[in-house]
Write an enzyme that holds these catalytic residues in place. Structure first.
Site, PDB file in Angstrom:
ATOM      1  N   SER A   8      34.072  19.073  51.822  1.00 12.95           N
ATOM      2  CA  SER A   8      35.267  19.143  50.976  1.00 12.95           C
ATOM      3  C   SER A   8      34.922  19.744  49.617  1.00 12.95           C
ATOM      4  O   SER A   8      33.990  19.301  48.951  1.00 12.95           O
ATOM      5  CB  SER A   8      35.850  17.742  50.763  1.00 12.95           C
ATOM      6  OG  SER A   8      36.780  17.761  49.694  1.00 12.95           O
ATOM      7  N   HIS A  33      36.621  21.849  54.390  1.00 10.51           N
ATOM      8  CA  HIS A  33      37.762  20.922  54.290  1.00 10.51           C
ATOM      9  C   HIS A  33      38.522  21.192  52.994  1.00 10.51           C
ATOM     10  O   HIS A  33      37.959  21.138  51.903  1.00 10.51           O
ATOM     11  CB  HIS A  33      37.215  19.483  54.308  1.00 10.51           C
ATOM     12  CG  HIS A  33      38.243  18.405  54.241  1.00 10.51           C
ATOM     13  ND1 HIS A  33      38.839  17.867  55.372  1.00 10.51           N
ATOM     14  CD2 HIS A  33      38.758  17.722  53.187  1.00 10.51           C
ATOM     15  CE1 HIS A  33      39.673  16.907  55.007  1.00 10.51           C
ATOM     16  NE2 HIS A  33      39.646  16.795  53.697  1.00 10.51           N
ATOM     17  N   ASP A  35      41.753  20.186  50.608  1.00  6.38           N
ATOM     18  CA  ASP A  35      42.683  19.096  50.306  1.00  6.38           C
ATOM     19  C   ASP A  35      43.901  19.616  49.566  1.00  6.38           C
ATOM     20  O   ASP A  35      43.791  20.109  48.434  1.00  6.38           O
ATOM     21  CB  ASP A  35      41.961  18.032  49.462  1.00  6.38           C
ATOM     22  CG  ASP A  35      40.883  17.320  50.265  1.00  6.38           C
ATOM     23  OD1 ASP A  35      41.242  16.641  51.236  1.00  6.38           O
ATOM     24  OD2 ASP A  35      39.691  17.474  49.935  1.00  6.38           O
ATOM     25  N   MET A  37      47.371  18.727  47.811  1.00  7.57           N
ATOM     26  CA  MET A  37      48.072  17.583  47.203  1.00  7.57           C
ATOM     27  C   MET A  37      49.255  18.067  46.389  1.00  7.57           C
ATOM     28  O   MET A  37      49.138  19.052  45.647  1.00  7.57           O
ATOM     29  CB  MET A  37      47.113  16.818  46.290  1.00  7.57           C
ATOM     30  CG  MET A  37      45.838  16.382  46.973  1.00  7.57           C
ATOM     31  SD  MET A  37      44.823  15.423  45.853  1.00  7.57           S
ATOM     32  CE  MET A  37      43.325  15.252  46.859  1.00  7.57           C
ATOM     33  N   HIS A  66      43.758  19.444  55.015  1.00  5.68           N
ATOM     34  CA  HIS A  66      44.223  18.049  54.913  1.00  5.68           C
ATOM     35  C   HIS A  66      45.410  18.001  53.962  1.00  5.68           C
ATOM     36  O   HIS A  66      45.249  18.135  52.753  1.00  5.68           O
ATOM     37  CB  HIS A  66      43.036  17.204  54.401  1.00  5.68           C
ATOM     38  CG  HIS A  66      43.353  15.763  54.168  1.00  5.68           C
ATOM     39  ND1 HIS A  66      42.496  14.912  53.508  1.00  5.68           N
ATOM     40  CD2 HIS A  66      44.417  15.003  54.528  1.00  5.68           C
ATOM     41  CE1 HIS A  66      43.015  13.701  53.458  1.00  5.68           C
ATOM     42  NE2 HIS A  66      44.189  13.730  54.051  1.00  5.68           N
ATOM     43  N   MET A  68      48.068  16.291  51.910  1.00  2.49           N
ATOM     44  CA  MET A  68      48.516  15.031  51.288  1.00  2.49           C
ATOM     45  C   MET A  68      49.792  15.358  50.532  1.00  2.49           C
ATOM     46  O   MET A  68      49.828  15.410  49.295  1.00  2.49           O
ATOM     47  CB  MET A  68      47.403  14.493  50.365  1.00  2.49           C
ATOM     48  CG  MET A  68      46.265  13.875  51.157  1.00  2.49           C
ATOM     49  SD  MET A  68      44.742  13.757  50.219  1.00  2.49           S
ATOM     50  CE  MET A  68      44.081  15.396  50.509  1.00  2.49           C
ATOM     51  N   MET A 137      41.443   7.413  56.440  1.00  4.91           N
ATOM     52  CA  MET A 137      41.022   7.521  55.033  1.00  4.91           C
ATOM     53  C   MET A 137      40.211   6.288  54.665  1.00  4.91           C
ATOM     54  O   MET A 137      40.657   5.152  54.873  1.00  4.91           O
ATOM     55  CB  MET A 137      42.244   7.635  54.107  1.00  4.91           C
ATOM     56  CG  MET A 137      43.003   8.954  54.208  1.00  4.91           C
ATOM     57  SD  MET A 137      42.001  10.444  53.948  1.00  4.91           S
ATOM     58  CE  MET A 137      41.435  10.213  52.247  1.00  4.91           C
ATOM     59  N   GLY A 142      43.629  11.161  47.182  1.00  3.46           N
ATOM     60  CA  GLY A 142      44.015  11.705  45.883  1.00  3.46           C
ATOM     61  C   GLY A 142      42.859  12.254  45.070  1.00  3.46           C
ATOM     62  O   GLY A 142      43.010  13.256  44.389  1.00  3.46           O
ATOM     63  N   PHE A 143      41.699  11.615  45.182  1.00  2.00           N
ATOM     64  CA  PHE A 143      40.578  12.026  44.338  1.00  2.00           C
ATOM     65  C   PHE A 143      39.263  11.943  45.092  1.00  2.00           C
ATOM     66  O   PHE A 143      39.094  11.066  45.947  1.00  2.00           O
ATOM     67  CB  PHE A 143      40.507  11.137  43.084  1.00  2.00           C
ATOM     68  CG  PHE A 143      41.729  11.249  42.224  1.00  2.00           C
ATOM     69  CD1 PHE A 143      41.817  12.231  41.247  1.00  2.00           C
ATOM     70  CD2 PHE A 143      42.809  10.397  42.424  1.00  2.00           C
ATOM     71  CE1 PHE A 143      42.972  12.357  40.474  1.00  2.00           C
ATOM     72  CE2 PHE A 143      43.971  10.511  41.660  1.00  2.00           C
ATOM     73  CZ  PHE A 143      44.049  11.499  40.678  1.00  2.00           C
ATOM     74  N   GLY A 145      35.005  11.439  45.018  1.00  2.00           N
ATOM     75  CA  GLY A 145      34.054  10.619  44.278  1.00  2.00           C
ATOM     76  C   GLY A 145      34.382   9.141  44.184  1.00  2.00           C
ATOM     77  O   GLY A 145      33.814   8.428  43.370  1.00  2.00           O
ATOM     78  N   ASP A 175      37.224  10.180  55.888  1.00  2.00           N
ATOM     79  CA  ASP A 175      37.267  10.971  54.658  1.00  2.00           C
ATOM     80  C   ASP A 175      37.289  10.023  53.464  1.00  2.00           C
ATOM     81  O   ASP A 175      38.199   9.199  53.342  1.00  2.00           O
ATOM     82  CB  ASP A 175      38.539  11.836  54.688  1.00  2.00           C
ATOM     83  CG  ASP A 175      38.629  12.802  53.525  1.00  2.00           C
ATOM     84  OD1 ASP A 175      37.712  12.858  52.702  1.00  2.00           O
ATOM     85  OD2 ASP A 175      39.663  13.523  53.466  1.00  2.00           O
ATOM     86  N   GLY A 176      36.269  10.154  52.610  1.00  2.00           N
ATOM     87  CA  GLY A 176      36.246   9.381  51.364  1.00  2.00           C
ATOM     88  C   GLY A 176      35.006   8.518  51.238  1.00  2.00           C
ATOM     89  O   GLY A 176      34.780   7.625  52.048  1.00  2.00           O
ATOM     90  N   GLY A 197      32.312  15.198  50.472  1.00  2.00           N
ATOM     91  CA  GLY A 197      32.522  15.992  49.268  1.00  2.00           C
ATOM     92  C   GLY A 197      31.402  15.824  48.275  1.00  2.00           C
ATOM     93  O   GLY A 197      30.387  16.520  48.315  1.00  2.00           O
TER      94      GLY A 197
HETATM   95  C1  DX5 Z   1      40.367  12.557  48.898  1.00  2.00           C
HETATM   96  C2  DX5 Z   1      40.124  13.773  49.740  1.00  2.00           C
HETATM   97  C3  DX5 Z   1      38.716  13.939  50.180  1.00  2.00           C
HETATM   98  C4  DX5 Z   1      37.705  14.037  49.064  1.00  2.00           C
HETATM   99  C5  DX5 Z   1      36.464  13.342  49.536  1.00  2.00           C
HETATM  100  O1  DX5 Z   1      41.711  12.220  48.873  1.00  2.00           O
HETATM  101  O2  DX5 Z   1      40.915  13.740  50.906  1.00  2.00           O
HETATM  102  O3  DX5 Z   1      38.561  15.008  51.117  1.00  2.00           O
HETATM  103  O4  DX5 Z   1      37.359  15.340  48.682  1.00  2.00           O
HETATM  104  O5  DX5 Z   1      35.544  13.357  48.511  1.00  2.00           O
HETATM  105  P1  DX5 Z   1      34.292  12.395  48.505  1.00  2.00           P
HETATM  106  O6  DX5 Z   1      33.426  12.735  49.691  1.00  2.00           O
HETATM  107  O7  DX5 Z   1      33.667  12.695  47.208  1.00  2.00           O
HETATM  108  O8  DX5 Z   1      34.797  10.977  48.591  1.00  2.00           O
HETATM  109 ZN    ZN Z   2      40.461  15.216  52.508  1.00  2.00          ZN
END
Ligand code: DX5
Ligand code: ZN
Length: 217
Positions: A8, A33, A35, A37, A66, A68, A137, A142-143, A145, A175-176, A197
């Site tokens: 990601s 990947h 994202d 949003m 993905h 969102m 998830m 949303g974010f 890290g 994911d996450g 990510g």
């Molecule tokens: C969060 C995203 C993820 C995000 C994962 O809502 O869908 O794809 O980039 O990031 P890490 O691996 O840092 O949790």
């Molecule tokens: Zn994602």
């Protein structure tokens, strides 16, 4: 099932997305990947189909998109045109899941359905014959890290048992908060695809990290 990895680039500098894509290409991941949003479905905004198309033009990596966003059904065609290989949308978005899944598959893409941490996994069972993958998830979307939510492991186990009995061809993606330790846990619970990510972007040797994650069974 062999573990597949999607990198990601959510946390990449928006002015240097192309550099991030070129970096990921050297790591040996199965997908890139992306994202998407809308600032409504989640409290963050990224970019839309035009960015996906621009990325598609500079890479051969299959694009794992993905969504969102609310009302994903309205945008299926745009993401197809942009070059998405797989389109994953959220069960909680406002679109009808059957209509959306049919449209995604009718447009020749793989179809994924995703659930937030608060959504019971049983709610997606009725759609299982129409999906290629279920995205669990392991953080609130949303974010990047954020820390991994261990309470999602049970959800993965429940889904794995259900899929083994009813649809073994369907993949479980997570994911996450995925890194070495949490990856081992989700794979043990039954996941076979990982979105990663910040762990890869902060790794000293991302290609070696990808190879290590892929070896987990
Ligand atoms: C969060 C995203 C993820 C995000 C994962 O809502 O869908 O794809 O980039 O990031 P890490 O691996 O840092 O949790
Ligand atoms: Zn994602």
């Amino acid at each position: 099932m062999e573990t597949k990895i999607a990198a990601s680039i959510l946390n990449a500098n928006p002015l240097q997305i192309a550099d991030a894509v070129k970096q990921v290409e050297t790591w040996g991941t199965d997908w890139l990947h992306l994202d998407i949003m809308d600032g409504v479905f989640v409290k963050n905004m990224t970019y839309g189909a035009s960015m996906v198309k621009a990325i598609h033009e500079i890479t051969e990596l299959p694009l794992d998109v993905h969504l969102m966003i609310n009302d994903p059904c309205r945008y299926v065609h745009q993401f197809k045109e942009a070059g998405a290989s797989r389109l994953t949308f959220h069960y909680e978005s406002l679109s009808d899941p059957v209509e959306t899944l049919n449209l995604i598959r009718g447009n020749g893409m793989e179809a994924g359905i995703s659930i937030r941490p608060a959504t019971p996994v049983e709610l997606i069972f009725p759609y299982i014959t129409k999906v290629n993958s279920v995205l669990i998830m392991t953080v609130d979307p949303g974010f990047g890290g954020q820390p991994f939510r261990g309470d999602m492991l049970q959800k993965i186990e429940i889904l794995r048992s259900y899929l083994d009995a009813h649809a073994p061809q369907v993949s479980i993606q997570v994911d996450g908060g995925i890194q070495e330790e949490t990856a081992a846990k989700v794979i043990q619970a039954g996941a076979n695809q990982l979105v990663v990510g910040s762990y890869l972007f902060s790794a000293e040797n991302p290609a070696a990290a990808v190879a290590d994650l892929r070896r987990l069974q």
